[in-house]
Design a protein around this motif. Structure first.
Motif, mmCIF file in Angstrom:
data_model
loop_
_atom_site.group_PDB
_atom_site.id
_atom_site.type_symbol
_atom_site.label_atom_id
_atom_site.label_comp_id
_atom_site.label_asym_id
_atom_site.label_seq_id
_atom_site.Cartn_x
_atom_site.Cartn_y
_atom_site.Cartn_z
ATOM 1 N N SER A 176 -7.556 2.189 -3.405
ATOM 2 C CA SER A 176 -7.581 0.781 -3.010
ATOM 3 C C SER A 176 -6.187 0.338 -2.586
ATOM 4 O O SER A 176 -6.042 -0.408 -1.622
ATOM 5 C CB SER A 176 -8.109 -0.099 -4.149
ATOM 6 O OG SER A 176 -7.220 -0.064 -5.253
ATOM 7 N N ASN A 177 -5.165 0.793 -3.276
ATOM 8 C CA ASN A 177 -3.805 0.479 -2.863
ATOM 9 C C ASN A 177 -3.436 1.201 -1.573
ATOM 10 O O ASN A 177 -2.731 0.660 -0.735
ATOM 11 C CB ASN A 177 -2.806 0.818 -3.975
ATOM 12 C CG ASN A 177 -2.075 -0.404 -4.464
ATOM 13 O OD1 ASN A 177 -2.273 -1.510 -3.980
ATOM 14 N ND2 ASN A 177 -1.214 -0.194 -5.426
ATOM 15 N N LEU A 178 -3.881 2.434 -1.408
ATOM 16 C CA LEU A 178 -3.610 3.158 -0.170
ATOM 17 C C LEU A 178 -4.293 2.476 1.008
ATOM 18 O O LEU A 178 -3.743 2.444 2.104
ATOM 19 C CB LEU A 178 -4.069 4.611 -0.279
ATOM 20 C CG LEU A 178 -3.204 5.506 -1.150
ATOM 21 C CD1 LEU A 178 -3.824 6.892 -1.265
ATOM 22 C CD2 LEU A 178 -1.786 5.593 -0.620
ATOM 23 N N ASP A 179 -5.462 1.921 0.763
ATOM 24 C CA ASP A 179 -6.161 1.204 1.826
ATOM 25 C C ASP A 179 -5.395 -0.042 2.259
ATOM 26 O O ASP A 179 -5.506 -0.475 3.394
ATOM 27 C CB ASP A 179 -7.572 0.823 1.393
ATOM 28 C CG ASP A 179 -8.488 2.037 1.281
ATOM 29 O OD1 ASP A 179 -8.133 3.108 1.816
ATOM 30 O OD2 ASP A 179 -9.552 1.920 0.649
ATOM 31 N N LYS A 180 -4.624 -0.632 1.370
ATOM 32 C CA LYS A 180 -3.769 -1.773 1.715
ATOM 33 C C LYS A 180 -2.428 -1.304 2.264
ATOM 34 O O LYS A 180 -1.833 -1.971 3.108
ATOM 35 C CB LYS A 180 -3.523 -2.640 0.482
ATOM 36 C CG LYS A 180 -4.750 -3.312 -0.058
ATOM 37 C CD LYS A 180 -4.436 -4.034 -1.347
ATOM 38 C CE LYS A 180 -5.709 -4.565 -1.991
ATOM 39 N NZ LYS A 180 -5.447 -5.108 -3.333
ATOM 40 N N ALA A 184 -4.110 11.670 2.592
ATOM 41 C CA ALA A 184 -5.249 10.805 2.270
ATOM 42 C C ALA A 184 -6.547 11.416 2.791
ATOM 43 O O ALA A 184 -7.580 11.353 2.119
ATOM 44 C CB ALA A 184 -5.039 9.410 2.847
ATOM 45 N N ALA A 185 -6.512 12.024 3.968
ATOM 46 C CA ALA A 185 -7.708 12.650 4.525
ATOM 47 C C ALA A 185 -8.154 13.835 3.673
ATOM 48 O O ALA A 185 -9.341 14.009 3.407
ATOM 49 C CB ALA A 185 -7.450 13.099 5.963
ATOM 50 N N VAL A 186 -7.220 14.633 3.216
ATOM 51 C CA VAL A 186 -7.551 15.772 2.361
ATOM 52 C C VAL A 186 -8.031 15.286 1.003
ATOM 53 O O VAL A 186 -8.982 15.818 0.443
ATOM 54 C CB VAL A 186 -6.322 16.709 2.202
ATOM 55 C CG1 VAL A 186 -6.589 17.779 1.160
ATOM 56 C CG2 VAL A 186 -5.965 17.338 3.534
ATOM 57 N N ASP A 187 -7.384 14.238 0.472
ATOM 58 C CA ASP A 187 -7.713 13.707 -0.847
ATOM 59 C C ASP A 187 -9.145 13.196 -0.926
ATOM 60 O O ASP A 187 -9.789 13.299 -1.955
ATOM 61 C CB ASP A 187 -6.731 12.587 -1.215
ATOM 62 C CG ASP A 187 -6.750 12.242 -2.691
ATOM 63 O OD1 ASP A 187 -7.055 13.137 -3.504
ATOM 64 O OD2 ASP A 187 -6.466 11.085 -3.028
ATOM 65 N N LYS A 188 -9.671 12.670 0.182
ATOM 66 C CA LYS A 188 -11.046 12.161 0.187
ATOM 67 C C LYS A 188 -12.052 13.263 -0.111
ATOM 68 O O LYS A 188 -13.111 13.016 -0.642
ATOM 69 C CB LYS A 188 -11.368 11.499 1.518
ATOM 70 C CG LYS A 188 -10.646 10.186 1.683
ATOM 71 C CD LYS A 188 -11.010 9.524 2.979
ATOM 72 C CE LYS A 188 -10.075 8.421 3.198
ATOM 73 N NZ LYS A 188 -10.219 7.197 3.462
ATOM 74 N N ASP A 192 -1.898 18.553 -7.384
ATOM 75 C CA ASP A 192 -0.760 18.838 -6.510
ATOM 76 C C ASP A 192 -0.751 17.880 -5.324
ATOM 77 O O ASP A 192 0.293 17.383 -4.925
ATOM 78 C CB ASP A 192 -0.799 20.280 -5.996
ATOM 79 C CG ASP A 192 -0.512 21.301 -7.088
ATOM 80 O OD1 ASP A 192 0.070 20.916 -8.120
ATOM 81 O OD2 ASP A 192 -0.866 22.471 -6.891
ATOM 82 N N LEU A 193 -1.916 17.624 -4.784
ATOM 83 C CA LEU A 193 -2.055 16.709 -3.667
ATOM 84 C C LEU A 193 -1.643 15.292 -4.082
ATOM 85 O O LEU A 193 -0.905 14.605 -3.365
ATOM 86 C CB LEU A 193 -3.496 16.716 -3.167
ATOM 87 C CG LEU A 193 -3.814 15.909 -1.932
ATOM 88 C CD1 LEU A 193 -3.097 16.496 -0.720
ATOM 89 C CD2 LEU A 193 -5.307 15.906 -1.692
ATOM 90 N N SER A 194 -2.100 14.867 -5.232
ATOM 91 C CA SER A 194 -1.736 13.538 -5.729
ATOM 92 C C SER A 194 -0.240 13.433 -5.968
ATOM 93 O O SER A 194 0.371 12.406 -5.675
ATOM 94 C CB SER A 194 -2.489 13.231 -7.020
ATOM 95 O OG SER A 194 -3.868 13.139 -6.758
ATOM 96 N N ALA A 195 0.356 14.481 -6.484
ATOM 97 C CA ALA A 195 1.804 14.476 -6.718
ATOM 98 C C ALA A 195 2.549 14.398 -5.392
ATOM 99 O O ALA A 195 3.541 13.670 -5.272
ATOM 100 C CB ALA A 195 2.213 15.725 -7.487
ATOM 101 N N GLU A 196 2.081 15.116 -4.402
ATOM 102 C CA GLU A 196 2.734 15.057 -3.092
ATOM 103 C C GLU A 196 2.581 13.665 -2.474
ATOM 104 O O GLU A 196 3.508 13.133 -1.880
ATOM 105 C CB GLU A 196 2.177 16.124 -2.153
ATOM 106 C CG GLU A 196 2.958 16.181 -0.852
ATOM 107 C CD GLU A 196 2.567 17.321 0.062
ATOM 108 O OE1 GLU A 196 3.059 17.311 1.213
ATOM 109 O OE2 GLU A 196 1.790 18.208 -0.327
ATOM 110 N N MET A 197 1.411 13.074 -2.644
ATOM 111 C CA MET A 197 1.190 11.732 -2.126
ATOM 112 C C MET A 197 2.135 10.734 -2.803
ATOM 113 O O MET A 197 2.732 9.887 -2.142
ATOM 114 C CB MET A 197 -0.274 11.318 -2.310
ATOM 115 C CG MET A 197 -0.638 10.088 -1.510
ATOM 116 S SD MET A 197 -2.403 9.705 -1.583
ATOM 117 C CE MET A 197 -3.095 11.064 -0.680
ATOM 118 N N ARG A 198 2.270 10.848 -4.109
ATOM 119 C CA ARG A 198 3.215 9.978 -4.823
ATOM 120 C C ARG A 198 4.637 10.198 -4.332
ATOM 121 O O ARG A 198 5.422 9.261 -4.221
ATOM 122 C CB ARG A 198 3.119 10.201 -6.338
ATOM 123 C CG ARG A 198 1.894 9.557 -6.966
ATOM 124 C CD ARG A 198 1.945 9.586 -8.484
ATOM 125 N NE ARG A 198 2.091 10.938 -9.019
ATOM 126 C CZ ARG A 198 1.065 11.764 -9.261
ATOM 127 N NH1 ARG A 198 -0.176 11.374 -9.040
ATOM 128 N NH2 ARG A 198 1.291 12.969 -9.755
#
Length: 137
Positions: free
Chosen positions: A6-10, A70-74, A81-87
């Motif tokens: 939801s925050n990424l969408d904003k 974000a596309a991969v995370d969906k 690892d993906l979440s850590a990279e996104m952060r």
């Protein structure tokens, strides 16, 4: 999903609004010295290759990377690892807008947000969304 979508969408629209304001302001700065940019294709070529737009490529690359993640995370709810990279990407964005992340970016960025109201508004909106570490991602 491990990332606060939801925050990424904003965050994405706020990033794009800031990027657009910076791009428009840099185009105007470029045109003052070099003449009018005649087409979007010419502007794209300048953005990708001209030294006067180089500072903006840092932000462009982070936005692109955030979109990729974000596309991969969906499709992958459990990839820490993906979440850590996104952060990590969000933290780099946070540092950029706080004038901490890149000396080549900071000077033109600061000049534009101090001179262009649309850029200042976009900067403030994005800064609020990014907030403290851990808040936007």
């Amino acid at each position: 999903m491990t990332t606060d979508t939801s925050n990424l969408d904003k965050l994405r629209p706020a990033l794009l609004q800031l990027h657009r304001a910076l791009l428009d302001a840099q185009r105007i700065r470029y045109e003052r010295d070099n003449g009018r940019v005649e087409s979007r294709g010419e502007l794209l070529e300048l953005v990708l290759q001209d030294a006067s737009f180089e500072w903006l490529r840092v932000l462009s690359a982070l936005i692109a990377r955030l979109d990729e993640l974000a596309a991969v995370d969906k499709g992958d709810d459990k990839n820490t690892d993906l979440s850590a990279e996104m952060r990590g990407v969000i933290d780099k964005l946070r540092k950029l807008v706080r004038f901490e992340g890149n000396s080549g970016f900071t000077a033109p960025y600061r000049e534009i947000i101090e001179a262009v109201p649309d850029a200042l508004v976009a900067h403030v909106q994005l800064s609020r969304l990014l907030g403290a570490p851990g808040r936007a991602g």
